[in-house]
Design an enzyme around this catalytic site. Structure first.
Site, PDB file in Angstrom:
ATOM      1  N   ASP A   1       0.867  -1.178   0.000  1.00 13.03           N
ATOM      2  CA  ASP A   1       0.000   0.000   0.000  1.00 13.03           C
ATOM      3  C   ASP A   1       0.906   1.232   0.000  1.00 13.03           C
ATOM      4  O   ASP A   1       1.731   1.401   0.919  1.00 13.03           O
ATOM      5  CB  ASP A   1      -0.876  -0.043   1.259  1.00 13.03           C
ATOM      6  CG  ASP A   1      -1.829   1.143   1.356  1.00 13.03           C
ATOM      7  OD1 ASP A   1      -1.657   2.136   0.603  1.00 13.03           O
ATOM      8  OD2 ASP A   1      -2.738   1.075   2.196  1.00 13.03           O
TER       9      ASP A   1
ATOM     10  N   LYS B   1      -5.727  13.637  -8.692  1.00 11.22           N
ATOM     11  CA  LYS B   1      -6.871  13.291  -9.533  1.00 11.22           C
ATOM     12  C   LYS B   1      -8.024  14.251  -9.230  1.00 11.22           C
ATOM     13  O   LYS B   1      -8.385  14.434  -8.055  1.00 11.22           O
ATOM     14  CB  LYS B   1      -7.316  11.842  -9.284  1.00 11.22           C
ATOM     15  CG  LYS B   1      -6.180  10.811  -9.362  1.00 11.22           C
ATOM     16  CD  LYS B   1      -5.653  10.627 -10.772  1.00 11.22           C
ATOM     17  CE  LYS B   1      -4.460   9.675 -10.773  1.00 11.22           C
ATOM     18  NZ  LYS B   1      -3.843   9.517 -12.096  1.00 11.22           N
TER      19      LYS B   1
ATOM     20  N   ASP C   1       1.372   8.189  -8.963  1.00  6.15           N
ATOM     21  CA  ASP C   1       0.212   8.300  -9.862  1.00  6.15           C
ATOM     22  C   ASP C   1      -0.932   7.428  -9.337  1.00  6.15           C
ATOM     23  O   ASP C   1      -1.637   6.798 -10.105  1.00  6.15           O
ATOM     24  CB  ASP C   1       0.648   7.862 -11.278  1.00  6.15           C
ATOM     25  CG  ASP C   1      -0.418   8.165 -12.331  1.00  6.15           C
ATOM     26  OD1 ASP C   1      -1.198   9.115 -12.138  1.00  6.15           O
ATOM     27  OD2 ASP C   1      -0.462   7.448 -13.347  1.00  6.15           O
TER      28      ASP C   1
HETATM   29  C1  LIG Z   1      -3.456   5.631 -13.029  1.00  6.71           C
HETATM   30  S1  LIG Z   1      -2.845   4.056 -12.489  1.00  6.71           S
HETATM   31  C2  LIG Z   1      -1.109   4.302 -12.558  1.00  6.71           C
HETATM   32  C3  LIG Z   1      -0.544   3.971 -13.893  1.00  6.71           C
HETATM   33  C4  LIG Z   1       0.963   4.059 -13.952  1.00  6.71           C
HETATM   34  N1  LIG Z   1       1.376   5.449 -13.820  1.00  6.71           N
HETATM   35  C5  LIG Z   1       1.455   3.471 -15.242  1.00  6.71           C
HETATM   36  O1  LIG Z   1       1.932   4.225 -16.099  1.00  6.71           O
HETATM   37  O2  LIG Z   1       1.369   2.261 -15.373  1.00  6.71           O
HETATM   38  C6  LIG Z   1      -3.213   4.076 -10.796  1.00  6.71           C
HETATM   39  C7  LIG Z   1      -2.638   2.922 -10.011  1.00  6.71           C
HETATM   40  O3  LIG Z   1      -2.675   3.287  -8.633  1.00  6.71           O
HETATM   41  C8  LIG Z   1      -2.732   2.088  -7.916  1.00  6.71           C
HETATM   42  N2  LIG Z   1      -3.086   2.392  -6.523  1.00  6.71           N
HETATM   43  C9  LIG Z   1      -4.205   3.009  -6.047  1.00  6.71           C
HETATM   44  N3  LIG Z   1      -4.147   3.095  -4.702  1.00  6.71           N
HETATM   45  C10 LIG Z   1      -2.973   2.537  -4.325  1.00  6.71           C
HETATM   46  C11 LIG Z   1      -2.348   2.330  -3.054  1.00  6.71           C
HETATM   47  N4  LIG Z   1      -2.933   2.720  -1.902  1.00  6.71           N
HETATM   48  N5  LIG Z   1      -1.154   1.725  -3.034  1.00  6.71           N
HETATM   49  C12 LIG Z   1      -0.549   1.330  -4.173  1.00  6.71           C
HETATM   50  N6  LIG Z   1      -1.082   1.504  -5.402  1.00  6.71           N
HETATM   51  C13 LIG Z   1      -2.285   2.100  -5.474  1.00  6.71           C
HETATM   52  C14 LIG Z   1      -3.752   1.264  -8.669  1.00  6.71           C
HETATM   53  O4  LIG Z   1      -3.601  -0.071  -8.389  1.00  6.71           O
HETATM   54  C15 LIG Z   1      -3.401   1.603 -10.121  1.00  6.71           C
HETATM   55  O5  LIG Z   1      -2.552   0.625 -10.659  1.00  6.71           O
END
Ligand SMILES: C[S@@+](CC[C@H](N)C(=O)[O-])C[C@H]1O[C@@H](n2cnc3c(N)ncnc32)[C@H](O)[C@@H]1O
Length: 108
Positions: free
Chosen positions: A12, A58, A29
Site C-alpha cells: 500500500d 486526480k 500516480d
Molecule cells: C493511473 S494508475 C497508474 C498507472 C501508472 N502510472 C502506469 O503508467 O502504469 C493508478 C494505479 O494506482 C494504484 N493504486 C491506487 N491506490 C494505491 C495504493 N494505496 N497503493 C498502491 N497503489 C495504489 C492502482 O492499483 C493503479 O494501478
C-alpha cells in the site's frame, strides 16, 4: 523491468516506507483522493525520504478547482509548518484532463 534496475514492492503506497531514505525522485500516480495524495507527498518531503516529487492529484467530479486549490494550500501550510523550503509548480497538462500534475522540490 528487464534492466534489473527496478524493484517491485507490492504494498500500500500509504504504508510503504522506503528501505533506503535517499530517493531522488518520488513519482506518484495513485488513484486516490487528492487530499490524501498531497498529504503523503508532504510527509515524504518533510521526512527527507525523497528530494523531489512528481505526482498527480486526480480531479474530483465536483468543485474541481476549489478542491485542488485547497489541497495545494494545505500542502503549503504543512511544509511551511515543518520548516521546509521548497519550489512547487502545478500544471493541468493537455493530455491529462482528469488530473493536475505537480512538481515539488525541497531546497533546504
Ligand atoms: C493511473 S494508475 C497508474 C498507472 C501508472 N502510472 C502506469 O503508467 O502504469 C493508478 C494505479 O494506482 C494504484 N493504486 C491506487 N491506490 C494505491 C495504493 N494505496 N497503493 C498502491 N497503489 C495504489 C492502482 O492499483 C493503479 O494501478
Amino acid at each position: 523491468m528487464e534492466t534489473g534496475q527496478v524493484k517491485h514492492h507490492q504494498a500500500d503506497g500509504f504504508k510503504f516506507e522506503p528501505p533506503r531514505k535517499n530517493v531522488t525522485w518520488l513519482v506518484c500516480d495513485m488513484v486516490e483522493k487528492p487530499s490524501r495524495v498531497a498529504q503523503l507527498m508532504g510527509e515524504w518531503i518533510i521526512e527527507r525520504w525523497a528530494k523531489e516529487a512528481i505526482f498527480n492529484l486526480k480531479l474530483p467530479m465536483k468543485n474541481r478547482y476549489e478542491e485542488v486549490k485547497e489541497d495545494i494550500d494545505n500542502l503549503r501550510i504543512f511544509l511551511r509548518d515543518n520548516g521546509v523550503r521548497y519550489e512547487m509548480k502545478a500544471k493541468h497538462l493537455y493530455h491529462d484532463r482528469e488530473e493536475i500534475t505537480i512538481h515539488l522540490r525541497r531546497i533546504n
